[in-house]
Motif scaffolding. Structure first.
Motif, PDB file in Angstrom:
ATOM      1  N   ILE A 185      -3.254  12.947  -3.678  1.00 54.55           N
ATOM      2  CA  ILE A 185      -3.695  12.937  -2.286  1.00 54.55           C
ATOM      3  C   ILE A 185      -4.327  11.588  -1.958  1.00 54.55           C
ATOM      4  CG2 ILE A 185      -5.230  14.007  -0.570  1.00 54.55           C
ATOM      5  CD1 ILE A 185      -5.086  16.577  -2.229  1.00 54.55           C
ATOM      6  N   LEU A 186      -3.915  10.987  -0.853  1.00 56.12           N
ATOM      7  CA  LEU A 186      -4.540   9.763  -0.357  1.00 56.12           C
ATOM      8  C   LEU A 186      -5.820  10.144   0.389  1.00 56.12           C
ATOM      9  CD1 LEU A 186      -4.495   6.691   0.231  1.00 56.12           C
ATOM     10  CD2 LEU A 186      -3.151   7.218   2.286  1.00 56.12           C
ATOM     11  N   ARG A 187      -6.958   9.703  -0.105  1.00 50.68           N
ATOM     12  CA  ARG A 187      -8.239  10.055   0.501  1.00 50.68           C
ATOM     13  C   ARG A 187      -8.636   9.096   1.611  1.00 50.68           C
ATOM     14  NH1 ARG A 187      -9.057  15.282  -0.702  1.00 50.68           N
ATOM     15  NH2 ARG A 187      -9.184  15.666  -2.957  1.00 50.68           N
ATOM     16  N   ARG A 188      -8.415   7.810   1.389  1.00 51.07           N
ATOM     17  CA  ARG A 188      -8.875   6.824   2.377  1.00 51.07           C
ATOM     18  C   ARG A 188      -8.112   5.528   2.196  1.00 51.07           C
ATOM     19  NH1 ARG A 188     -13.108   2.969   3.492  1.00 51.07           N
ATOM     20  NH2 ARG A 188     -13.497   2.703   1.258  1.00 51.07           N
ATOM     21  N   THR A 189      -7.897   4.821   3.282  1.00 51.49           N
ATOM     22  CA  THR A 189      -7.304   3.481   3.216  1.00 51.49           C
ATOM     23  C   THR A 189      -8.109   2.542   4.088  1.00 51.49           C
ATOM     24  OG1 THR A 189      -5.306   2.167   3.610  1.00 51.49           O
ATOM     25  CG2 THR A 189      -5.676   4.039   5.074  1.00 51.49           C
ATOM     26  N   GLU A 190      -8.318   1.324   3.604  1.00 48.33           N
ATOM     27  CA  GLU A 190      -9.103   0.321   4.332  1.00 48.33           C
ATOM     28  C   GLU A 190      -8.375  -1.016   4.279  1.00 48.33           C
ATOM     29  OE1 GLU A 190     -13.493  -1.901   4.152  1.00 48.33           O
ATOM     30  OE2 GLU A 190     -12.985  -0.302   2.720  1.00 48.33           O
ATOM     31  N   ARG A 191      -8.259  -1.664   5.418  1.00 54.46           N
ATOM     32  CA  ARG A 191      -7.669  -2.995   5.458  1.00 54.46           C
ATOM     33  C   ARG A 191      -8.778  -4.012   5.229  1.00 54.46           C
ATOM     34  NH1 ARG A 191      -4.316  -4.728  10.685  1.00 54.46           N
ATOM     35  NH2 ARG A 191      -6.410  -4.634  11.579  1.00 54.46           N
ATOM     36  N   LEU A 192      -8.716  -4.702   4.108  1.00 55.89           N
ATOM     37  CA  LEU A 192      -9.771  -5.647   3.733  1.00 55.89           C
ATOM     38  C   LEU A 192      -9.571  -7.014   4.370  1.00 55.89           C
ATOM     39  CD1 LEU A 192     -10.096  -4.840  -0.085  1.00 55.89           C
ATOM     40  CD2 LEU A 192     -11.409  -3.875   1.817  1.00 55.89           C
ATOM     41  N   GLN A 193      -8.312  -7.449   4.515  1.00 56.68           N
ATOM     42  CA  GLN A 193      -7.986  -8.732   5.128  1.00 56.68           C
ATOM     43  C   GLN A 193      -6.759  -8.550   6.013  1.00 56.68           C
ATOM     44  OE1 GLN A 193      -9.371 -11.913   5.039  1.00 56.68           O
ATOM     45  NE2 GLN A 193     -11.152 -10.997   4.026  1.00 56.68           N
ATOM     46  N   ALA A 194      -6.749  -9.251   7.156  1.00 58.35           N
ATOM     47  CA  ALA A 194      -5.656  -9.054   8.114  1.00 58.35           C
ATOM     48  C   ALA A 194      -4.925 -10.336   8.480  1.00 58.35           C
ATOM     49  CB  ALA A 194      -6.199  -8.406   9.388  1.00 58.35           C
ATOM     50  N   HIS A 195      -5.366 -11.485   7.995  1.00 56.73           N
ATOM     51  CA  HIS A 195      -4.760 -12.743   8.442  1.00 56.73           C
ATOM     52  C   HIS A 195      -4.350 -13.614   7.257  1.00 56.73           C
ATOM     53  CE1 HIS A 195      -5.887 -11.715  12.518  1.00 56.73           C
ATOM     54  NE2 HIS A 195      -7.134 -11.508  12.115  1.00 56.73           N
ATOM     55  N   LEU A 196      -3.743 -12.998   6.263  1.00 56.11           N
ATOM     56  CA  LEU A 196      -3.225 -13.734   5.119  1.00 56.11           C
ATOM     57  C   LEU A 196      -1.807 -14.206   5.420  1.00 56.11           C
ATOM     58  CD1 LEU A 196      -4.490 -11.281   2.353  1.00 56.11           C
ATOM     59  CD2 LEU A 196      -5.532 -13.468   3.004  1.00 56.11           C
ATOM     60  N   SER A 217      -1.547  -8.760   5.086  1.00 51.95           N
ATOM     61  CA  SER A 217      -2.794  -8.010   4.947  1.00 51.95           C
ATOM     62  C   SER A 217      -3.027  -7.576   3.510  1.00 51.95           C
ATOM     63  CB  SER A 217      -2.782  -6.790   5.870  1.00 51.95           C
ATOM     64  OG  SER A 217      -1.620  -6.004   5.652  1.00 51.95           O
ATOM     65  N   LEU A 218      -4.286  -7.216   3.245  1.00 48.59           N
ATOM     66  CA  LEU A 218      -4.708  -6.690   1.951  1.00 48.59           C
ATOM     67  C   LEU A 218      -5.395  -5.355   2.192  1.00 48.59           C
ATOM     68  CD1 LEU A 218      -5.305  -7.021  -1.153  1.00 48.59           C
ATOM     69  CD2 LEU A 218      -7.447  -8.132  -0.464  1.00 48.59           C
ATOM     70  N   HIS A 219      -4.993  -4.328   1.437  1.00 45.51           N
ATOM     71  CA  HIS A 219      -5.496  -2.977   1.658  1.00 45.51           C
ATOM     72  C   HIS A 219      -6.142  -2.431   0.386  1.00 45.51           C
ATOM     73  CE1 HIS A 219      -3.132  -2.539   5.450  1.00 45.51           C
ATOM     74  NE2 HIS A 219      -2.378  -3.446   4.841  1.00 45.51           N
ATOM     75  N   LEU A 220      -7.137  -1.566   0.594  1.00 41.82           N
ATOM     76  CA  LEU A 220      -7.767  -0.819  -0.497  1.00 41.82           C
ATOM     77  C   LEU A 220      -7.497   0.663  -0.267  1.00 41.82           C
ATOM     78  CD1 LEU A 220      -9.624  -0.538  -2.984  1.00 41.82           C
ATOM     79  CD2 LEU A 220     -11.563  -0.440  -1.384  1.00 41.82           C
ATOM     80  N   LEU A 221      -6.908   1.314  -1.260  1.00 43.90           N
ATOM     81  CA  LEU A 221      -6.599   2.739  -1.169  1.00 43.90           C
ATOM     82  C   LEU A 221      -7.481   3.513  -2.133  1.00 43.90           C
ATOM     83  CD1 LEU A 221      -2.679   2.620  -1.266  1.00 43.90           C
ATOM     84  CD2 LEU A 221      -4.187   2.258   0.687  1.00 43.90           C
ATOM     85  N   GLU A 222      -8.006   4.634  -1.660  1.00 41.14           N
ATOM     86  CA  GLU A 222      -8.705   5.579  -2.523  1.00 41.14           C
ATOM     87  C   GLU A 222      -7.835   6.819  -2.639  1.00 41.14           C
ATOM     88  OE1 GLU A 222     -12.640   6.332  -1.173  1.00 41.14           O
ATOM     89  OE2 GLU A 222     -13.241   4.219  -1.242  1.00 41.14           O
ATOM     90  N   VAL A 223      -7.448   7.149  -3.858  1.00 40.87           N
ATOM     91  CA  VAL A 223      -6.473   8.215  -4.096  1.00 40.87           C
ATOM     92  C   VAL A 223      -7.048   9.210  -5.098  1.00 40.87           C
ATOM     93  CG1 VAL A 223      -4.127   8.742  -4.889  1.00 40.87           C
ATOM     94  CG2 VAL A 223      -4.576   6.599  -3.664  1.00 40.87           C
ATOM     95  N   ASP A 224      -6.842  10.488  -4.826  1.00 37.90           N
ATOM     96  CA  ASP A 224      -7.080  11.532  -5.823  1.00 37.90           C
ATOM     97  C   ASP A 224      -5.793  11.631  -6.640  1.00 37.90           C
ATOM     98  OD1 ASP A 224      -7.256  13.912  -7.270  1.00 37.90           O
ATOM     99  OD2 ASP A 224      -8.481  14.896  -5.750  1.00 37.90           O
ATOM    100  N   PHE A 225      -5.762  10.927  -7.754  1.00 36.12           N
ATOM    101  CA  PHE A 225      -4.518  10.805  -8.497  1.00 36.12           C
ATOM    102  C   PHE A 225      -4.052  12.120  -9.109  1.00 36.12           C
ATOM    103  CE2 PHE A 225      -6.089   6.401  -8.416  1.00 36.12           C
ATOM    104  CZ  PHE A 225      -4.966   5.789  -7.890  1.00 36.12           C
ATOM    105  N   PRO A 226      -4.937  12.927  -9.754  1.00 36.47           N
ATOM    106  CA  PRO A 226      -4.446  14.199 -10.305  1.00 36.47           C
ATOM    107  C   PRO A 226      -3.850  15.123  -9.247  1.00 36.47           C
ATOM    108  CG  PRO A 226      -6.572  13.625 -11.258  1.00 36.47           C
ATOM    109  CD  PRO A 226      -6.336  12.667 -10.135  1.00 36.47           C
ATOM    110  N   GLU A 227      -4.440  15.099  -8.035  1.00 36.98           N
ATOM    111  CA  GLU A 227      -3.949  15.971  -6.967  1.00 36.98           C
ATOM    112  C   GLU A 227      -2.847  15.312  -6.143  1.00 36.98           C
ATOM    113  OE1 GLU A 227      -4.758  19.110  -6.563  1.00 36.98           O
ATOM    114  OE2 GLU A 227      -6.102  18.994  -8.300  1.00 36.98           O
TER     115      GLU A 227
END
Length: 394
Positions: free
Chosen positions: A250-261, A238-248
């Motif tokens: 904190i993981l804000r959101r995670t999305e799986r972009l592809q699941a059959h690699l 799989s391929l994932h996209l993470l949105e992170v508040d780096f200074p804090e």
């Protein structure tokens, strides 16, 4: 003194010829080892060394099973590896074993070919490095490797600025780093195969976030123009996209972009188009050294794909892609460990327009990144160094 030197030259020549016979010759076909594909020295799992042509001749065409011709130990053709000591010895002794005028080394490069400007690192400074990234703000080079401190930061001239990431079992330590990226706000993100986690540090090495339990085997990592983090999971496919508040931290959101690699490893993103390239290493019969480059649009539509077999139709020998990157024009560039070389595949919609851009001076390239000035940095794992090439697109 001159007479002594001239007298010792025949003895040196004889010593070199003895080394060529005993060390630099395949004991199956009695051909001399070389850097060309079929003559490359390969380690069998038992430790004996034969050339690649003999590995291919001895291996079963379907299962790739073979027996060592010397000790009869069973192994598989796809489990062999380059014998780096012999390759290095070939480089050291090549000119001495081939008398005669050397080819000119300062010949101008052909258009589109890259020339090496300098290298830094080296054994001791770097130990079996695996990942390479560039800080977008400072231009400093970040490398992950197998040293006591796993993350090493170099200045633009190649001097070691600082290092961090202790080798250890604590959550903030790094056990076996695979890849690294530096975010737009200068945070260092590392995939750690040791505890199958993603670890975020500030640029001076303070731990900000540890993401464990999110991945089966996180491998490739890359920063997007929007300061997101792309991560490939080689085991989950799989391929994932993470949105992170780096200074804090904190993981804000995670999305799986592809699941059959198929066992995705390297990942790259084009800052020109937003396209994402993924490097697959599928398993299965005949796939032990096969690789596939897939390119998706910013909306995750497949826009280009090519595998090792397709590339072999355009190149005289098999290609095993080990790293992928985009240049500033949106061309896909891959490192090849089989030859070894760096190849430009063209733009995804034109796949493949294969153009070798580095064909000499590399041993085992495992990572690529372009600077703002269009220089190309190549991480050469076998040489334990970063090599800087100047781009001349002509």
């Amino acid at each position: 003194m001159g007479a002594e030197a001239s007298g010792s030259r025949p003895e040196l020549r004889e010593l070199l010829r003895e080394a060529e016979t005993s060390l630099l010759e395949c004991k199956v076909c009695f051909e001399r080892f070389g850097h060309r594909q079929q003559r490359r020295p390969r380690n069998l799992s038992c430790g004996h060394v034969v050339c690649l042509a003999c590995v291919a001749a001895l291996a079963h065409p379907r299962t790739l099973a073979l027996e060592c011709p010397f000790c009869r130990r069973a192994c598989r053709g796809c489990d062999t590896s380059d014998c780096l000591p012999v390759l290095h010895l070939l480089e050291l002794l090549g000119s001495a074993l081939r008398p005669g005028p050397a080819a000119p080394r300062a010949a101008p490069a052909a258009p589109g070919v890259l020339t090496c400007q300098h290298a830094f690192g080296g054994w001791g400074t770097l130990v079996n490095p695996t990942g390479l990234a560039l800080c977008p703000k400072t231009g400093r080079v970040v490398v992950v490797h197998d040293g006591k401190r796993r993350v090493k930061v170099f200045d633009s001239g190649g001097g070691c600025a600082h290092q961090f990431g202790e080798k250890g079992d604590a959550a903030q330590d790094l056990r076996y780093p695979l890849d690294v990226t530096v975010t737009n706000d200068c945070h260092v993100v590392v995939t750690d195969a040791g505890d199958r986690s993603l670890k975020v540090f500030d640029f001076f090495g303070q731990i900000k976030l540890v993401l464990g339990g999110h991945f089966c085997l996180p491998w490739g990592v890359e920063t997007t123009p929007q300061n997101g983090v792309l991560v490939t999971d080689a085991e989950a496919g799989s391929l994932h996209l993470l949105e992170v508040d780096f200074p804090e931290g904190i993981l804000r959101r995670t999305e799986r972009l592809q699941a059959h690699l198929r066992r995705p490893r390297g990942v790259a993103v084009s800052w020109l188009t937003g396209a994402i390239a993924v490097l697959e290493h599928p398993l299965g019969p005949g796939a032990c050294s096969s690789t596939t480059v897939k390119v998706f649009s910013a909306t995750m539509q497949l826009i280009g794909q090519v595998d090792s077999f397709g590339l072999s139709l355009f190149f005289p020998s098999k290609i095993t892609a080990s790293a992928v990157a985009f240049d500033h024009q949106g061309n896909v560039v891959v490192a090849d460990t089989s030859n070894p070389a760096v190849l430009c595949l063209g733009k995804p919609e034109e796949f493949p327009v294969l153009k070798p851009i580095i064909t000499h001076g590399l041993s085992h390239p495992v990572a690529l990144t372009f600077t703002k000035e269009s220089s190309l940095l190549v991480l050469d794992s076998a040489a334990h160094s970063v090599k800087v090439y100047k781009v001349d697109w002509g």
